[in-house]
Design a protein around this motif. Structure first.
Motif, PDB file in Angstrom:
ATOM      1  N   GLU A 200      16.942  33.200  20.141  1.00 36.50           N
ATOM      2  CA  GLU A 200      16.995  32.430  21.392  1.00 36.50           C
ATOM      3  C   GLU A 200      18.053  31.348  21.280  1.00 36.50           C
ATOM      4  O   GLU A 200      18.124  30.632  20.277  1.00 36.50           O
ATOM      5  N   SER A 201      18.849  31.232  22.328  1.00 34.54           N
ATOM      6  CA  SER A 201      19.828  30.163  22.473  1.00 34.54           C
ATOM      7  C   SER A 201      20.164  30.106  23.950  1.00 34.54           C
ATOM      8  O   SER A 201      20.547  31.120  24.543  1.00 34.54           O
ATOM      9  N   GLY A 202      19.967  28.947  24.576  1.00 33.28           N
ATOM     10  CA  GLY A 202      20.237  28.899  26.004  1.00 33.28           C
ATOM     11  C   GLY A 202      20.154  27.494  26.554  1.00 33.28           C
ATOM     12  O   GLY A 202      19.862  26.539  25.835  1.00 33.28           O
ATOM     13  N   VAL A 203      20.398  27.377  27.862  1.00 32.74           N
ATOM     14  CA  VAL A 203      20.439  26.061  28.487  1.00 32.74           C
ATOM     15  C   VAL A 203      19.902  26.163  29.917  1.00 32.74           C
ATOM     16  O   VAL A 203      20.165  27.134  30.633  1.00 32.74           O
ATOM     17  N   ALA A 204      19.135  25.158  30.295  1.00 31.33           N
ATOM     18  CA  ALA A 204      18.622  25.064  31.665  1.00 31.33           C
ATOM     19  C   ALA A 204      19.566  24.195  32.492  1.00 31.33           C
ATOM     20  O   ALA A 204      19.721  22.996  32.214  1.00 31.33           O
ATOM     21  N   THR A 205      20.203  24.794  33.487  1.00 34.05           N
ATOM     22  CA  THR A 205      21.155  24.055  34.305  1.00 34.05           C
ATOM     23  C   THR A 205      21.380  24.776  35.625  1.00 34.05           C
ATOM     24  O   THR A 205      21.249  26.001  35.705  1.00 34.05           O
ATOM     25  N   ASN A 206      21.720  24.018  36.645  1.00 31.97           N
ATOM     26  CA  ASN A 206      22.145  24.592  37.922  1.00 31.97           C
ATOM     27  C   ASN A 206      23.658  24.730  38.007  1.00 31.97           C
ATOM     28  O   ASN A 206      24.185  25.246  38.992  1.00 31.97           O
ATOM     29  N   ASP A 207      24.353  24.241  36.984  1.00 34.75           N
ATOM     30  CA  ASP A 207      25.811  24.309  36.922  1.00 34.75           C
ATOM     31  C   ASP A 207      26.186  25.438  35.972  1.00 34.75           C
ATOM     32  O   ASP A 207      26.167  25.265  34.748  1.00 34.75           O
ATOM     33  N   ASP A 208      26.511  26.591  36.523  1.00 32.18           N
ATOM     34  CA  ASP A 208      26.750  27.757  35.670  1.00 32.18           C
ATOM     35  C   ASP A 208      27.975  27.583  34.783  1.00 32.18           C
ATOM     36  O   ASP A 208      28.067  28.222  33.724  1.00 32.18           O
ATOM     37  N   ALA A 209      28.900  26.731  35.174  1.00 27.87           N
ATOM     38  CA  ALA A 209      30.042  26.455  34.301  1.00 27.87           C
ATOM     39  C   ALA A 209      29.578  25.817  32.999  1.00 27.87           C
ATOM     40  O   ALA A 209      30.151  26.063  31.931  1.00 27.87           O
ATOM     41  N   ARG A 210      28.531  24.996  33.083  1.00 25.99           N
ATOM     42  CA  ARG A 210      27.998  24.384  31.865  1.00 25.99           C
ATOM     43  C   ARG A 210      27.244  25.422  31.019  1.00 25.99           C
ATOM     44  O   ARG A 210      27.202  25.323  29.794  1.00 25.99           O
ATOM     45  N   ARG A 211      26.648  26.415  31.678  1.00 24.63           N
ATOM     46  CA  ARG A 211      26.004  27.498  30.920  1.00 24.63           C
ATOM     47  C   ARG A 211      27.060  28.278  30.131  1.00 24.63           C
ATOM     48  O   ARG A 211      26.857  28.615  28.962  1.00 24.63           O
ATOM     49  N   ILE A 212      28.167  28.556  30.776  1.00 25.75           N
ATOM     50  CA  ILE A 212      29.255  29.255  30.090  1.00 25.75           C
ATOM     51  C   ILE A 212      29.762  28.418  28.921  1.00 25.75           C
ATOM     52  O   ILE A 212      30.005  28.932  27.813  1.00 25.75           O
ATOM     53  N   ALA A 213      29.932  27.124  29.151  1.00 27.16           N
ATOM     54  CA  ALA A 213      30.393  26.241  28.074  1.00 27.16           C
ATOM     55  C   ALA A 213      29.398  26.226  26.917  1.00 27.16           C
ATOM     56  O   ALA A 213      29.795  26.226  25.739  1.00 27.16           O
ATOM     57  N   PHE A 214      28.101  26.216  27.252  1.00 25.13           N
ATOM     58  CA  PHE A 214      27.075  26.217  26.204  1.00 25.13           C
ATOM     59  C   PHE A 214      27.170  27.493  25.366  1.00 25.13           C
ATOM     60  O   PHE A 214      27.150  27.447  24.128  1.00 25.13           O
ATOM     61  N   ILE A 215      27.297  28.635  26.031  1.00 27.41           N
ATOM     62  CA  ILE A 215      27.404  29.901  25.305  1.00 27.41           C
ATOM     63  C   ILE A 215      28.623  29.900  24.396  1.00 27.41           C
ATOM     64  O   ILE A 215      28.553  30.269  23.220  1.00 27.41           O
ATOM     65  N   ASP A 216      29.760  29.478  24.936  1.00 29.74           N
ATOM     66  CA  ASP A 216      30.990  29.482  24.135  1.00 29.74           C
ATOM     67  C   ASP A 216      30.881  28.573  22.923  1.00 29.74           C
ATOM     68  O   ASP A 216      31.286  28.939  21.809  1.00 29.74           O
ATOM     69  N   GLN A 217      30.329  27.393  23.110  1.00 27.55           N
ATOM     70  CA  GLN A 217      30.225  26.456  21.989  1.00 27.55           C
ATOM     71  C   GLN A 217      29.184  26.915  20.973  1.00 27.55           C
ATOM     72  O   GLN A 217      29.362  26.732  19.769  1.00 27.55           O
ATOM     73  N   ALA A 218      28.099  27.527  21.447  1.00 25.35           N
ATOM     74  CA  ALA A 218      27.121  28.069  20.511  1.00 25.35           C
ATOM     75  C   ALA A 218      27.736  29.198  19.691  1.00 25.35           C
ATOM     76  O   ALA A 218      27.537  29.285  18.468  1.00 25.35           O
ATOM     77  N   LEU A 219      28.512  30.059  20.352  1.00 23.01           N
ATOM     78  CA  LEU A 219      29.154  31.158  19.632  1.00 23.01           C
ATOM     79  C   LEU A 219      30.244  30.662  18.684  1.00 23.01           C
ATOM     80  O   LEU A 219      30.496  31.291  17.645  1.00 23.01           O
ATOM     81  N   ASP A 220      30.880  29.558  19.015  1.00 22.09           N
ATOM     82  CA  ASP A 220      31.814  28.945  18.063  1.00 22.09           C
ATOM     83  C   ASP A 220      31.085  28.656  16.751  1.00 22.09           C
ATOM     84  O   ASP A 220      31.623  28.875  15.660  1.00 22.09           O
ATOM     85  N   GLY A 221      29.859  28.150  16.862  1.00 19.16           N
ATOM     86  CA  GLY A 221      29.078  27.843  15.665  1.00 19.16           C
ATOM     87  C   GLY A 221      28.679  29.091  14.896  1.00 19.16           C
ATOM     88  O   GLY A 221      28.704  29.099  13.658  1.00 19.16           O
ATOM     89  N   VAL A 222      28.332  30.154  15.622  1.00 22.86           N
ATOM     90  CA  VAL A 222      28.001  31.412  14.942  1.00 22.86           C
ATOM     91  C   VAL A 222      29.209  31.929  14.182  1.00 22.86           C
ATOM     92  O   VAL A 222      29.102  32.380  13.037  1.00 22.86           O
ATOM     93  N   ARG A 223      30.374  31.859  14.820  1.00 22.17           N
ATOM     94  CA  ARG A 223      31.608  32.316  14.175  1.00 22.17           C
ATOM     95  C   ARG A 223      31.897  31.516  12.907  1.00 22.17           C
ATOM     96  O   ARG A 223      32.278  32.068  11.868  1.00 22.17           O
ATOM     97  N   GLN A 224      31.692  30.208  12.962  1.00 20.24           N
ATOM     98  CA  GLN A 224      31.888  29.373  11.779  1.00 20.24           C
ATOM     99  C   GLN A 224      30.953  29.792  10.649  1.00 20.24           C
ATOM    100  O   GLN A 224      31.349  29.867   9.481  1.00 20.24           O
ATOM    101  N   CYS A 225      29.708  30.072  10.990  1.00 14.89           N
ATOM    102  CA  CYS A 225      28.737  30.471   9.970  1.00 14.89           C
ATOM    103  C   CYS A 225      29.099  31.824   9.362  1.00 14.89           C
ATOM    104  O   CYS A 225      28.980  32.023   8.141  1.00 14.89           O
ATOM    105  N   LEU A 226      29.554  32.751  10.191  1.00 17.73           N
ATOM    106  CA  LEU A 226      29.993  34.041   9.660  1.00 17.73           C
ATOM    107  C   LEU A 226      31.171  33.863   8.708  1.00 17.73           C
ATOM    108  O   LEU A 226      31.248  34.520   7.661  1.00 17.73           O
ATOM    109  N   ALA A 227      32.088  32.974   9.058  1.00 21.48           N
ATOM    110  CA  ALA A 227      33.247  32.712   8.193  1.00 21.48           C
ATOM    111  C   ALA A 227      32.820  32.118   6.859  1.00 21.48           C
ATOM    112  O   ALA A 227      33.513  32.295   5.846  1.00 21.48           O
ATOM    113  N   GLU A 228      31.694  31.433   6.851  1.00 20.63           N
ATOM    114  CA  GLU A 228      31.148  30.854   5.616  1.00 20.63           C
ATOM    115  C   GLU A 228      30.361  31.866   4.797  1.00 20.63           C
ATOM    116  O   GLU A 228      29.839  31.543   3.733  1.00 20.63           O
ATOM    117  N   GLY A 229      30.242  33.103   5.328  1.00 14.76           N
ATOM    118  CA  GLY A 229      29.541  34.147   4.588  1.00 14.76           C
ATOM    119  C   GLY A 229      28.058  34.226   4.864  1.00 14.76           C
ATOM    120  O   GLY A 229      27.321  34.919   4.150  1.00 14.76           O
TER     121      GLY A 229
END
Length: 434
Positions: free
Chosen positions: A350-379
């Motif tokens: 689970e990873s998500g955000v409650a908002t009526n501003d869908d642009a902020r939902r997109i930003a949340f997804i992108d920033q969360a995935l940035d973190g996943v990518r960093q963790c994958l790079a760390e092995g």
């Protein structure tokens, strides 16, 4: 299913094509082989009409703590094929869903073959859309009869839960891709940490007392309001027994556990992180180490702590409609914690955000995935990203005013309308780049 109905569902995926084409893909790196892209949802919050559940009673008593009743919810009990069509049409390959204990065992020891058949049809329809089903066996709710006899506050609860899990595994396990016993098994420990919880205790006691009177059951217990010190060891034993019961009949089915894993940060020195992690996770870390094939990370925000407890969000911080800080960076930190503390394959369940501003939902997804990518790079072995949730569904005591969905749901017609964030996540999943 009629031809008209089938055509309608096929069209649900096709209708998303213009949105998917319009979504901007920012290539990063190939996701690991077998990476699961999907959404998560619970049965109770989306199905509707779950009248044999303890939660249904708690919504309808005089001293209810619920702002709204769940009612028909998203009517996913009947419209699940449409939901799978949307998710598959987006390009996702995984769907985390639940089965409802209250439907499968509506009275103690009596299992409904009709409901087991219903969930079998759901799982078959899910797979037909190219979605791997990850099934949650308990998502905060229990059958009313179970709550009336004491819920997870009585010693024989683990045996009853394991019996139910074995029955589900026997009938449905061959259709599952993976399964988890409890959703956020440490939820009661989380509640104990929340600011202002002491102020809510009178209302909680009044609600439980009203439920006990309504059912003539002085031992009435609901997980969300139970004594955390009592239910934690009992639920841990329930998980261990359920794990063994599932493995006895489906040895190759991966069985995991999910916890609420918020990012704990200390406000000063000396650091209080370890102390508050112990408060949040209790003995669940040891349980996950010994009785889980994988671990589900479920992260939404951060908790900044000091000697008095969890601080309110910083002044000027962006808040979500759920009332907590918009902080997608939390996900990377909890993945790192889980890797170090538990050492099992990690799935973001689970990873998500409650908002009526869908642009902020997109930003949340992108920033969360940035973190996943960093963790994958760390092995670190991260194997999924499942967004909560596909639909705007029933958010417990908050009712329907907390929209997490990639897809909006009309409360009267149940029409599903994908938001741009749905196309955005779908485009990432189709590209399989993170």
């Amino acid at each position: 299913m009629t031809m008209d109905r089938r055509d309608l569902l096929l069209g649900a995926g096709a209708a998303l094509t213009p949105l998917i084409a319009a979504a901007e893909i920012k290539p990063k790196r190939p996701a690991p082989a077998g990476f699961l892209w999907g959404t998560a949802i619970s049965a109770y919050q989306s199905e509707g009409g779950n009248t044999n559940s303890d939660a249904w009673l708690m919504e309808n008593i005089r001293h209810s703590m619920f702002k709204e009743r769940s009612g028909d919810a998203c009517d996913s009990y009947h419209r699940y094929a449409e939901d799978f069509a949307i998710a598959g049409g987006l390009g996702l390959n995984c769907y985390r869903m639940g089965v409802e204990w209250a439907r499968i065992e509506p009275s103690e020891g009596e299992f409904s073959e009709a409901e087991l058949d219903h969930y079998a049809r759901m799982l078959e329809a899910c797979r037909a859309r190219g979605l791997k089903p990850m099934v949650t066996l308990n998502h905060f709710t229990t059958p009313l009869w179970f709550a009336m006899r004491g819920g997870f506050e009585v010693p024989d609860a683990p045996a009853l839960f394991a019996r139910y899990c074995r029955k589900v595994a026997e009938r449905l396990g061959g259709l599952m891709h993976m399964t988890t016993t409890f959703n956020e098994a440490n939820i009661r420990l989380l509640v104990d940490l929340m600011p202002g919880i002491q102020n809510a205790i009178p209302a909680v006691k009044a609600a439980i007392a009203a439920a006990a009177r309504a059912t003539d059951s002085p031992r009435f217990s609901r997980l969300a309001y139970a004594d955390s010190q009592v239910v934690s060891p009992i639920m841990q034993e329930a998980h261990r027994r359920a794990y063994d019961a599932i493995k006895a009949v489906r040895p190759n089915l991966p069985v995991g556990v999910t916890l609420t894993t918020q990012d704990i940060q200390s406000a000063g020195d000396p650091s209080l992180v370890a102390i508050y992690q112990r408060k949040l996770y209790g003995d669940w870390v040891e349980v996950a180490r010994s009785h889980a094939d994988f671990f589900g990370v479920q992260t939404y925000t951060r908790f900044v702590v000091d000697e008095q407890g969890v601080r309110p969000p910083p002044k000027g911080a962006e808040l979500t409609l759920a009332g907590y800080e918009f902080y997608p960076q939390a996900l990377a930190n909890t993945i790192r914690w889980a890797h170090k503390a538990i050492g099992k394959p990690i799935y973001v369940t689970e990873s998500g955000v409650a908002t009526n501003d869908d642009a902020r939902r997109i930003a949340f997804i992108d920033q969360a995935l940035d973190g996943v990518r960093q963790c994958l790079a760390e092995g670190i072995p991260v194997h999924s990203y499942l967004y909560w949730s596909l639909l705007d569904n029933f958010e417990w005591t908050s009712g329907y005013g907390v929209p997490f969905g990639l897809v909006a749901v009309d409360r009267k017609t149940f029409k599903r309308t994908p938001r741009p964030s749905a196309a955005h996540l779908g485009a990432i999943a189709r590209a399989n780049l993170i």
